[in-house]
Design an enzyme around this catalytic site. Structure first.
Site, PDB file in Angstrom:
ATOM      1  N   ASP A 165      41.660  34.250  53.348  1.00 44.84           N
ATOM      2  CA  ASP A 165      40.643  35.063  54.022  1.00 44.84           C
ATOM      3  C   ASP A 165      39.283  34.876  53.344  1.00 44.84           C
ATOM      4  OD1 ASP A 165      42.780  36.201  55.631  1.00 44.84           O
ATOM      5  OD2 ASP A 165      43.354  37.234  53.789  1.00 44.84           O
ATOM      6  N   HIS A 193      46.054  41.729  54.009  1.00 49.24           N
ATOM      7  CA  HIS A 193      45.954  40.487  54.792  1.00 49.24           C
ATOM      8  C   HIS A 193      46.377  40.832  56.220  1.00 49.24           C
ATOM      9  CE1 HIS A 193      46.027  36.321  55.920  1.00 49.24           C
ATOM     10  NE2 HIS A 193      47.316  36.353  56.179  1.00 49.24           N
TER      11      HIS A 193
HETATM   12  P1  NAD Z   1      57.719  27.722  58.518  1.00 48.78           P
HETATM   13  O1  NAD Z   1      58.587  28.392  59.517  1.00 48.78           O
HETATM   14  O2  NAD Z   1      57.160  26.382  58.825  1.00 48.78           O
HETATM   15  O3  NAD Z   1      58.514  27.583  57.151  1.00 48.78           O
HETATM   16  C1  NAD Z   1      59.164  28.659  56.564  1.00 48.78           C
HETATM   17  C2  NAD Z   1      60.325  28.083  55.788  1.00 48.78           C
HETATM   18  O4  NAD Z   1      60.910  29.163  55.064  1.00 48.78           O
HETATM   19  C3  NAD Z   1      61.423  27.485  56.671  1.00 48.78           C
HETATM   20  O5  NAD Z   1      61.719  26.159  56.234  1.00 48.78           O
HETATM   21  C4  NAD Z   1      62.613  28.421  56.484  1.00 48.78           C
HETATM   22  O6  NAD Z   1      63.857  27.753  56.519  1.00 48.78           O
HETATM   23  C5  NAD Z   1      62.315  28.980  55.095  1.00 48.78           C
HETATM   24  N1  NAD Z   1      62.933  30.268  54.811  1.00 48.78           N
HETATM   25  C6  NAD Z   1      63.178  31.300  55.638  1.00 48.78           C
HETATM   26  N2  NAD Z   1      63.789  32.304  54.977  1.00 48.78           N
HETATM   27  C7  NAD Z   1      63.918  31.896  53.701  1.00 48.78           C
HETATM   28  C8  NAD Z   1      64.479  32.480  52.547  1.00 48.78           C
HETATM   29  N3  NAD Z   1      65.061  33.687  52.590  1.00 48.78           N
HETATM   30  N4  NAD Z   1      64.438  31.785  51.385  1.00 48.78           N
HETATM   31  C9  NAD Z   1      63.885  30.557  51.341  1.00 48.78           C
HETATM   32  N5  NAD Z   1      63.349  29.943  52.407  1.00 48.78           N
HETATM   33  C10 NAD Z   1      63.369  30.609  53.573  1.00 48.78           C
HETATM   34  O7  NAD Z   1      56.555  28.770  58.146  1.00 48.78           O
HETATM   35  P2  NAD Z   1      55.180  28.484  57.376  1.00 48.78           P
HETATM   36  O8  NAD Z   1      54.154  28.047  58.350  1.00 48.78           O
HETATM   37  O9  NAD Z   1      55.433  27.649  56.173  1.00 48.78           O
HETATM   38  O10 NAD Z   1      54.790  29.985  56.951  1.00 48.78           O
HETATM   39  C11 NAD Z   1      55.539  30.694  55.991  1.00 48.78           C
HETATM   40  C12 NAD Z   1      55.046  32.122  55.877  1.00 48.78           C
HETATM   41  O11 NAD Z   1      53.706  32.146  55.381  1.00 48.78           O
HETATM   42  C13 NAD Z   1      55.008  32.905  57.194  1.00 48.78           C
HETATM   43  O12 NAD Z   1      55.477  34.228  56.965  1.00 48.78           O
HETATM   44  C14 NAD Z   1      53.532  32.933  57.535  1.00 48.78           C
HETATM   45  O13 NAD Z   1      53.187  34.019  58.369  1.00 48.78           O
HETATM   46  C15 NAD Z   1      52.930  33.063  56.152  1.00 48.78           C
HETATM   47  N6  NAD Z   1      51.501  32.722  56.011  1.00 48.78           N
HETATM   48  C16 NAD Z   1      50.756  33.515  55.205  1.00 48.78           C
HETATM   49  C17 NAD Z   1      49.409  33.230  55.002  1.00 48.78           C
HETATM   50  C18 NAD Z   1      48.538  34.095  54.121  1.00 48.78           C
HETATM   51  O14 NAD Z   1      47.312  33.912  54.135  1.00 48.78           O
HETATM   52  N7  NAD Z   1      49.067  35.020  53.346  1.00 48.78           N
HETATM   53  C19 NAD Z   1      48.840  32.114  55.644  1.00 48.78           C
HETATM   54  C20 NAD Z   1      49.656  31.323  56.450  1.00 48.78           C
HETATM   55  C21 NAD Z   1      51.000  31.648  56.646  1.00 48.78           C
HETATM   56  C1  LMR Z   2      46.980  33.355  58.600  1.00 44.62           C
HETATM   57  O1  LMR Z   2      46.158  34.212  58.259  1.00 44.62           O
HETATM   58  O2  LMR Z   2      46.656  32.247  59.076  1.00 44.62           O
HETATM   59  C2  LMR Z   2      48.440  33.627  58.402  1.00 44.62           C
HETATM   60  O3  LMR Z   2      48.641  34.883  57.844  1.00 44.62           O
HETATM   61  C3  LMR Z   2      49.228  33.409  59.641  1.00 44.62           C
HETATM   62  C4  LMR Z   2      49.063  34.545  60.613  1.00 44.62           C
HETATM   63  O4  LMR Z   2      50.081  34.998  61.127  1.00 44.62           O
HETATM   64  O5  LMR Z   2      47.934  34.958  60.868  1.00 44.62           O
END
Ligand code: NAD
Ligand code: LMR
Length: 332
Positions: A165, A193
């Site tokens: 952010d 967030h």
């Molecule tokens: P994705 O679906 O591509 O990958 C997630 C992976 O986690 C998958 O491979 C899945 O098998 C694995 N997984 C699920 N449960 C699990 C567990 N208990 N233990 C270990 N691995 C597990 O998703 P992504 O795009 O990599 O996003 C992951 C997370 O990050 C999501 O919750 C997304 O919303 C979050 N995210 C947060 C931010 C932020 O700014 N904080 C930004 C982007 C994404």
């Molecule tokens: C983001 O901010 O890009 C991530 O937290 C993904 C989402 O769900 O917004």
């Protein structure tokens, strides 16, 4: 500690959800030294769930094929107690992303329970000095759950990521002012967030000038704030998938600054409140922070005007609701 050739003793870095989209970008940044330094070898300890293990095998093959000099070992497992064993740094990424019709808080029921078992495993086997960043959404409340389930680890060692952010705020300002992102400093995020977050421009600078003199208040409290707060959804709509490369980049920035220092700059990190700025104790809230000697220090005493206070209050209210919703996962 040095091994005599300028290289340090290897550290253990755990990444969960390592075969997912963020993992695929993040592992290459860690392995190349962007996070822990170019003289810091790492052993990568990668966690997936059983359905992800075959994809993880492929990711590990590609990591090996990249022949990174800093990678001293790679472990792939579906066992948290193996992934977190003696870990010095942990990236909690593994969890489900939202789809375009959801808010991040809608994920709490699906993802919250993951952080109970992982918090317990961190408590049992990680280094007592471990630094944990939570990326999986809703990341503030997931960090709260992990922290509550790891009572032997000091709560300041559990953080959640609001650096994406902050980076979005910097990107918006840089574009509007027609300068590079490197010219923008000390803009940071308060709160959750979530769409309620507050990107605070009041202490920011743009090429040495005060940000609030460079940009008018209508833009700062209108389109700027809205764009930063809703950027995650805009990316999901445009890409058909949640942000991944920028999220990995922000996680790298967060851990790099924590590990190596923020050089006096203010950076955004969410961590369990110790009552700072009136935020109730324990809520995982994004504050202005500086990082020094491996510690996160909340910058205290910044003046809070009525707009900032209303945004802080709004975020406290939302986080209290999220905490109530997961009360049975907090172990007390
Ligand atoms: P994705 O679906 O591509 O990958 C997630 C992976 O986690 C998958 O491979 C899945 O098998 C694995 N997984 C699920 N449960 C699990 C567990 N208990 N233990 C270990 N691995 C597990 O998703 P992504 O795009 O990599 O996003 C992951 C997370 O990050 C999501 O919750 C997304 O919303 C979050 N995210 C947060 C931010 C932020 O700014 N904080 C930004 C982007 C994404
Ligand atoms: C983001 O901010 O890009 C991530 O937290 C993904 C989402 O769900 O917004």
């Amino acid at each position: 500690m040095s091994e005599g050739n300028g290289m340090k003793k290897s550290i253990r870095v755990a990444v969960t959800g390592a075969a997912g989209n963020i993992g695929y970008a993040l592992l290459w940044r860690i392995a190349s030294g962007d996070c822990f330094g170019t003289n810091q070898p790492v052993t990568l300890q990668l966690l997936e769930i059983p359905p992800g293990m075959q994809r993880l095998d492929g990711v590990i093959m590609e990591l090996k094929d990249s022949a990174f000099p800093l990678v001293h070992g790679i472990v792939g497992t579906d066992e948290p107690n193996i992934a977190f064993k003696e870990a010095d740094a942990i990236f909690l990424v593994g969890s489900r992303p939202r789809t375009k019709d959801m808010d991040r808080s809608d994920l709490v029921a699906a993802n919250g329970p993951i952080f109970v078992g992982q918090g317990k495993a961190i408590d049992a086997v990680a280094s007592p000095n471990v630094k944990v960043i939570t990326v999986g959404n809703p990341c503030n409340t997931n960090a709260l759950i992990a922290c509550a389930n790891a009572p032997s680890i000091p709560s300041r060692q559990f953080t959640a990521m609001t650096r994406l952010d902050q980076n979005r705020a910097v990107g918006q300002m840089a574009e509007r002012a027609g300068v590079s992102a490197s010219k923008i400093h000390d803009v940071f995020i308060w709160g959750n967030h979530a769409n309620t977050m507050y990107p605070d421009p009041r202490f920011g600078t743009v090429d040495g000038k005060i940000a609030t003199d460079v940009f008018d208040r209508e833009w700062l409290q209108g389109p700027f704030l809205d764009t930063v707060a809703t950027r995650g959804k805009a990316i999901i709509v445009a890409r058909g998938a949640s942000s991944a490369a920028s999220a990995a980049s922000a996680a790298t920035d967060h851990m790099r600054d924590w590990w190596q220092g923020s050089n006096g700059r203010i950076v955004s990190m969410a961590l369990p409140s110790e009552g700072w700025y009136g935020v109730p104790e324990g809520l995982v809230f994004s504050f202005p922070c500086r990082c020094e000697n491996g510690d996160v220090i909340v910058v205290e005493g910044l003046p809070v005007d009525s707009f900032a206070q209303s945004k802080i209050d709004e975020n406290v209210a939302v986080l209290l609701e999220e905490r109530d919703a997961v009360s049975e996962l907090l172990g007390n």
